[in-house]
Every structure is written in C-alpha cells, then in structure tokens.
Design an enzyme around this catalytic site. Structure first.
Site, PDB file in Angstrom:
ATOM      1  N   ASP A 258     -14.949  17.489 -28.444  1.00 14.12           N
ATOM      2  CA  ASP A 258     -15.889  18.189 -27.569  1.00 14.12           C
ATOM      3  C   ASP A 258     -15.248  18.723 -26.304  1.00 14.12           C
ATOM      4  O   ASP A 258     -15.811  19.582 -25.627  1.00 14.12           O
ATOM      5  CB  ASP A 258     -17.062  17.272 -27.219  1.00 14.12           C
ATOM      6  CG  ASP A 258     -17.940  17.076 -28.426  1.00 14.12           C
ATOM      7  OD1 ASP A 258     -18.070  18.034 -29.189  1.00 14.12           O
ATOM      8  OD2 ASP A 258     -18.470  15.968 -28.613  1.00 14.12           O
TER       9      ASP A 258
ATOM     10  N   HIS B  55     -13.308   7.861 -27.295  1.00 14.28           N
ATOM     11  CA  HIS B  55     -14.114   7.837 -28.507  1.00 14.28           C
ATOM     12  C   HIS B  55     -14.293   6.401 -28.949  1.00 14.28           C
ATOM     13  O   HIS B  55     -13.375   5.604 -28.821  1.00 14.28           O
ATOM     14  CB  HIS B  55     -13.451   8.654 -29.628  1.00 14.28           C
ATOM     15  CG  HIS B  55     -14.419   9.047 -30.686  1.00 14.28           C
ATOM     16  ND1 HIS B  55     -14.744   8.218 -31.733  1.00 14.28           N
ATOM     17  CD2 HIS B  55     -15.167  10.171 -30.834  1.00 14.28           C
ATOM     18  CE1 HIS B  55     -15.641   8.817 -32.479  1.00 14.28           C
ATOM     19  NE2 HIS B  55     -15.922   9.997 -31.966  1.00 14.28           N
TER      20      HIS B  55
HETATM   21  N1  CMC Z   1     -13.690   8.300 -18.607  1.00 13.36           N
HETATM   22  C1  CMC Z   1     -13.247   7.222 -17.908  1.00 13.36           C
HETATM   23  N2  CMC Z   1     -13.199   5.953 -18.415  1.00 13.36           N
HETATM   24  C2  CMC Z   1     -13.623   5.796 -19.688  1.00 13.36           C
HETATM   25  C3  CMC Z   1     -14.074   6.881 -20.469  1.00 13.36           C
HETATM   26  C4  CMC Z   1     -14.092   8.163 -19.885  1.00 13.36           C
HETATM   27  N3  CMC Z   1     -14.532   9.235 -20.584  1.00 13.36           N
HETATM   28  N4  CMC Z   1     -14.431   6.441 -21.698  1.00 13.36           N
HETATM   29  C5  CMC Z   1     -14.197   5.121 -21.694  1.00 13.36           C
HETATM   30  N5  CMC Z   1     -13.701   4.738 -20.484  1.00 13.36           N
HETATM   31  C6  CMC Z   1     -13.267   3.378 -20.096  1.00 13.36           C
HETATM   32  C7  CMC Z   1     -14.454   2.459 -19.874  1.00 13.36           C
HETATM   33  O1  CMC Z   1     -14.872   2.492 -18.523  1.00 13.36           O
HETATM   34  C8  CMC Z   1     -13.879   1.126 -20.280  1.00 13.36           C
HETATM   35  O2  CMC Z   1     -13.055   0.668 -19.239  1.00 13.36           O
HETATM   36  P1  CMC Z   1     -12.883  -0.925 -18.961  1.00 13.36           P
HETATM   37  O3  CMC Z   1     -12.240  -1.467 -20.201  1.00 13.36           O
HETATM   38  O4  CMC Z   1     -12.015  -1.016 -17.738  1.00 13.36           O
HETATM   39  O5  CMC Z   1     -14.270  -1.454 -18.745  1.00 13.36           O
HETATM   40  C9  CMC Z   1     -12.967   1.472 -21.461  1.00 13.36           C
HETATM   41  O6  CMC Z   1     -12.567   2.838 -21.241  1.00 13.36           O
HETATM   42  C10 CMC Z   1     -13.649   1.374 -22.826  1.00 13.36           C
HETATM   43  O7  CMC Z   1     -14.832   2.178 -22.768  1.00 13.36           O
HETATM   44  P2  CMC Z   1     -16.189   1.870 -23.527  1.00 13.36           P
HETATM   45  O8  CMC Z   1     -17.326   2.470 -22.786  1.00 13.36           O
HETATM   46  O9  CMC Z   1     -16.256   0.417 -23.864  1.00 13.36           O
HETATM   47  O10 CMC Z   1     -15.961   2.670 -24.873  1.00 13.36           O
HETATM   48  P3  CMC Z   1     -17.077   3.019 -25.920  1.00 13.36           P
HETATM   49  O11 CMC Z   1     -16.415   2.975 -27.236  1.00 13.36           O
HETATM   50  O12 CMC Z   1     -18.290   2.173 -25.739  1.00 13.36           O
HETATM   51  O13 CMC Z   1     -17.503   4.509 -25.539  1.00 13.36           O
HETATM   52  C11 CMC Z   1     -17.581   6.857 -25.454  1.00 13.36           C
HETATM   53  C12 CMC Z   1     -17.050   5.634 -26.189  1.00 13.36           C
HETATM   54  C13 CMC Z   1     -17.271   8.111 -26.277  1.00 13.36           C
HETATM   55  C14 CMC Z   1     -19.121   6.759 -25.318  1.00 13.36           C
HETATM   56  C15 CMC Z   1     -16.931   6.927 -24.048  1.00 13.36           C
HETATM   57  O14 CMC Z   1     -15.526   7.041 -24.187  1.00 13.36           O
HETATM   58  C16 CMC Z   1     -17.472   8.069 -23.211  1.00 13.36           C
HETATM   59  O15 CMC Z   1     -18.498   7.900 -22.556  1.00 13.36           O
HETATM   60  N6  CMC Z   1     -16.801   9.277 -23.230  1.00 13.36           N
HETATM   61  C17 CMC Z   1     -17.296  10.423 -22.545  1.00 13.36           C
HETATM   62  C18 CMC Z   1     -18.374  11.086 -23.375  1.00 13.36           C
HETATM   63  C19 CMC Z   1     -17.818  11.826 -24.585  1.00 13.36           C
HETATM   64  O16 CMC Z   1     -16.877  12.586 -24.478  1.00 13.36           O
HETATM   65  N7  CMC Z   1     -18.478  11.610 -25.737  1.00 13.36           N
HETATM   66  C20 CMC Z   1     -18.174  12.346 -26.951  1.00 13.36           C
HETATM   67  C21 CMC Z   1     -17.679  11.513 -28.075  1.00 13.36           C
HETATM   68  S1  CMC Z   1     -16.989  12.550 -29.358  1.00 13.36           S
HETATM   69  C22 CMC Z   1     -18.310  13.368 -30.031  1.00 13.36           C
HETATM   70  C23 CMC Z   1     -19.128  12.549 -30.934  1.00 13.36           C
HETATM   71  O17 CMC Z   1     -18.609  12.087 -31.977  1.00 13.36           O
HETATM   72  O18 CMC Z   1     -20.311  12.365 -30.637  1.00 13.36           O
END
Ligand code: CMC
Length: 430
Positions: A367, A309
């Site tokens: 989710d 998240h």
């Molecule tokens: N699986 C594997 N690796 C992950 C994941 C994941 N689901 N989420 C983040 N990471 C890794 C990412 O690759 C990065 O690694 P590194 O530091 O080595 O580059 C690190 O964790 C930080 O990730 P980020 O993409 O910078 O984090 P963010 O804050 O930009 O993204 C997120 C948050 C929710 C978009 C992401 O965690 C994700 O894509 N999750 C899966 C989709 C999901 O479940 N979304 C629902 C969110 S809750 C409902 C809502 O409120 O909408």
C-alpha cells in the site's frame, strides 16, 4: 491430511493428558487441532489477534511471511504479475486452476454479461451527500444487491453460488465508478464490454458522454497489475470477516459488504489512503527525520502508514513488484520528479536504515506504493480503498465459495476470557 506427530498437553492439577495429533498442510507450519480441548480438559485457548491460530483449512492462497512468499493456488505472485491478468487470476482463485484459452474466453464473456447494474440501484446514490466517503457508499450499495438478485442467494445451490460470485466480480467496478461519478457530480457511465476489466473501470470513471475517451494502455496495465497483487491474501481481516459472516448462512452479497466494511480500516485496506495522506502531511524530504522520530516515539500514536505487516516479517513480495511498476508509471504518466515520489523514496530509505524499523522488520508494504500509482492515474485519494475492494472481491468470493463447499463447515463462534464482574445480585432497595 497426513498426521505424523502428536503433541501431548498435560494438566497436572486435574491429572489429565490430551494427545493432539499434529496436522500438516502442503506448505507452512504444522497446526495443532484444539477443537477437543474444552471438552477434554475444560480450557479455551487465548489468542487475541489470531497470532497463532489457523481459523480454517484453505487451498486458495499461501503466504510465508518469513521468506516473503505469496502464492495463489501455488503460483508465485511475481510470475502471475509478469504473465497473467486480473481476470485470469480471479478464475484461478475461484476454480483452482489456470483457465485454458477457451475457459478464459468463456469466463470473460460471463463476467461481461454481468457488468450492468439494475437501474433502480442507481437511485441509491442520490440518497448520499456528494461528499460521502465512497467506501460508505460501497458498503450500502453492495449490501443492497441481495434485494435485486434473488436468483443467486441460495447458498446451498452451487450454481447460485457461482452466479453470485460472477456478479460480484463483474459489478464491483460499475458500482465503484458510480461512487466516483456521484462525488464529482457527473452522469454515471455504463460499462463498455469490449474493454478489458481495468480499462472498463477507467472508462466508467473518467469518460463523459460529451467526449471521446481513450484508455491509456500504461494506466490499464498498471491497474490490472495492482488488482492482481491485491486479489487475495489468505485469512486477513476482511476475508475472515467474509468467512465469519458467511458461516452463519448469510447471503453472499451481505458477506461481501461486511468484507468491504472490514477492509476500510487504516490498519488494513485503508492504509493506501492513509499512506498518501501521510506523505502529503510530511510534505518535504527535510521533514522525514522528524516523522521517523515520531513513528518511533511510544508516546506518539503516529505510525508510518504503508509500513509493517502482520504476516510479512521480510519484504512484502507485492511491494517488490509494485515498486518497479511505480517507477514505470510515474515515468510515463506522472511527473517523474513528483515531489511525493521523491519523498516516498527518502522515507523508505530512511526507515530501512533505521535500527527501530530493522529490529522490528518493518518494511514498506504494497500500500505504500499503490497510492502513488493511483495518484499518477488521477484516482482521488478517497477512492484508493475502493480500488482495493474491487480487487479483493476475487479473493473474497473464492474463499467464501471454498468455505460453503467445506463438508464440515459450521458457524464461526469464538469464545472469550471473561474479565467483567463475577455474578452479583441486583440491588433491591426496600
Ligand atoms: N510504524 C511504526 N511502528 C510500527 C509500525 C509502523 N507502521 N508497525 C508496527 N510498528 C511497531 C509497533 O509499535 C510494535 O513496536 P513494539 O514492539 O516496540 O511495541 C512493533 O512494530 C510490532 O507492531 P504490531 O502492532 O504488534 O504489529 P501488528 O502485526 O499487530 O500490526 C500492522 C501490523 C500492519 C497493523 C502495523 O504494522 C501497522 O499499523 N502498519 C501501518 C498500517 C499499514 O500499512 N497497514 C497495511 C497492511 S498491508 C495491506 C493489507 O494487507 O491490508
């Protein structure tokens, strides 16, 4: 708002200094107002993804991502989940306080008065193929509402704003259920106002004119709970979209339609659908290590859907509540040995033990579990994000109303760091 500290920004090249009086809210980190930065020092700030940017002042919802706290108007989500209902939460978000018994009854009555949709609106559905994604239909149908309800589109009139908000909360389940009915080729079912909000939705989705349908109380309570958990979440992508659209003076129905579009993406509201599809793809507990390895592989775009998240770098408090509810629903309504549930638990356990996920504080989010509950309730996967949209409408309208009422409200207009070609002349050939 109290101003105690001052940050000083110095540009040694221009030999200029800017004093920035720090602002503090009731909870959360202090903020540095940088509105004068360009005028005084000639700089923009650069914060793609808004990692450190407060886009507005708001009194609706508070999140502490480090501590795993979520408050609606100050009330912890765990307490609301235990004692409240979705409609009461919608009232709380809109008006700022929990309703008295009388206010709750009046609000429920008002919402009931708006559950029907204009008969002409029903014809819109016929224009969509039966296999259209319900979120595509939602964007179109909700966007068209301003063409039907002219008497609630004057955003400068507080009464119009309130009526538009009531209409949105009341009509979303009716519009959503009609999407589902269209996809399965069954007649649209009218709302039954002696049923509660979640029960009415189940009735409109699953009853048919030829048979008696009784809403299961376990299903009703589970759906109402999910709606409460999803009702608002501070300045997330879809809420920010609603605010940005609304800042231009667009009508509320158009703003909510833009929020629905933003919610659809798999990184936001589409994650519940994506999480269930991922579990189906993994298929078996024995495949969990393979998929965990894929999620960690930087050359593989695969991510564990329903994990991580942007704000919660601790356990998502909604996930804690819903995880318990998920067990209860599956025990009562689903197959307690549902392989998908067992698989979900195995995946959760494996990820929680894995160094990659621990280091990055990637926990299951709300989710991850909501999809499993929807599945047990018989709701098809492509309707999951629509369910989310119904719930989040309460937050969208509350945030939109707050924004319009803000005296300093102006159009949202971010700036950019331009990295394209510098000025050049059109090549003129003689
Ligand atoms: N699986 C594997 N690796 C992950 C994941 C994941 N689901 N989420 C983040 N990471 C890794 C990412 O690759 C990065 O690694 P590194 O530091 O080595 O580059 C690190 O964790 C930080 O990730 P980020 O993409 O910078 O984090 P963010 O804050 O930009 O993204 C997120 C948050 C929710 C978009 C992401 O965690 C994700 O894509 N999750 C899966 C989709 C999901 O479940 N979304 C629902 C969110 S809750 C409902 C809502 O409120 O909408």
């Amino acid at each position: 708002m109290e101003q105690k500290r001052v940050l000083t920004l110095t540009d040694p090249v221009a030999n200029k200094t800017l004093a920035l009086p720090v602002m503090t809210g009731t909870e959360g980190p202090a903020v540095v107002p940088i509105g004068n930065l360009y005028r005084e020092l000639g700089y923009f700030t650069f914060d793609p993804g808004f990692l450190s940017t407060a886009s507005c002042r708001s009194a609706v919802t508070f999140i502490d991502g480090e501590q795993g706290v979520l408050l609606y108007r100050g009330y912890p989500i765990e307490q609301l989940a235990q004692h409240s209902t979705f409609l009461e939460v919608a009232y709380l978000l809109m008006y700022g306080e929990l309703p008295s018994a009388r206010q709750r009854d009046d609000f429920t009555h008002t919402i009931d008065c708006h559950t029907m949709i204009n008969e002409s609106l029903k014809r819109f559905y016929d224009g969509f193929y039966h296999d259209a994604h319900p979120m595509a239909i939602m964007v179109g149908v909700v966007g068209s509402l301003s063409a039907f309800y002219h008497d609630s589109t004057d955003i400068h009139d507080p009464h119009h704003r309130e009526v538009a908000a009531h209409r949105m909360i009341a009509k979303m389940p009716t519009i959503a259920a009609a999407c589902y009915k269209h996809s399965v080729g069954e007649p649209v079912v009218y709302p039954k106002n002696d049923l509660g909000y979640a029960a009415n939705l189940l009735h409109m989705m699953f009853s048919v004119p030829s048979e008696e349908y009784v809403v299961d109380p376990v299903a009703e309570r589970a759906l109402d709970l999910i709606f409460m958990l999803h009702a608002d979440h501070e300045q997330n992508a879809s809420t920010s979209t609603v605010r940005l659209a609304g800042s231009s003076g667009a009508n509320p129905f158009a703003c909510i339609a833009s929020g629905i579009a933003a919610l659809w993406g798999p990184a936001h509201g589409g994650a519940n659908e994506a999480a269930l599809k991922m579990l189906e793809e993994i298929g078996d507990v024995k495949n969990v290590p393979k998929y965990i390895a894929r999620a960690k592989d930087k050359d593989d775009p695969f991510r564990l859907m329903g994990f991580g998240h942007r704000v919660y770098k601790n356990y998502d408090p909604r996930a804690k509540v819903i995880r318990a509810a998920c067990h209860e629903v599956l025990a009562k309504l689903g197959d307690p040995d549902d392989p998908l549930f067992e698989l979900a638990m195995a995946l959760e356990e494996a990820a929680l033990k894995d160094e990659y996920f621990i280091e990055r504080k990637l926990y299951p989010n709300v989710d991850f579990y909501s999809g499993l509950i929807y599945k047990a309730l018989g709701i098809p996967t492509n309707m999951f994000t629509v369910m989310f949209a119904i719930a989040r409408t309460a937050g969208w309208v509350a945030q939109w109303m707050e924004m319009i009422a803000e005296p300093q409200q102006r159009i949202g207009r971010p700036r950019q760091l331009y990295v394209g070609p510098p000025r050049r002349d059109y090549p003129v050939t003689d």
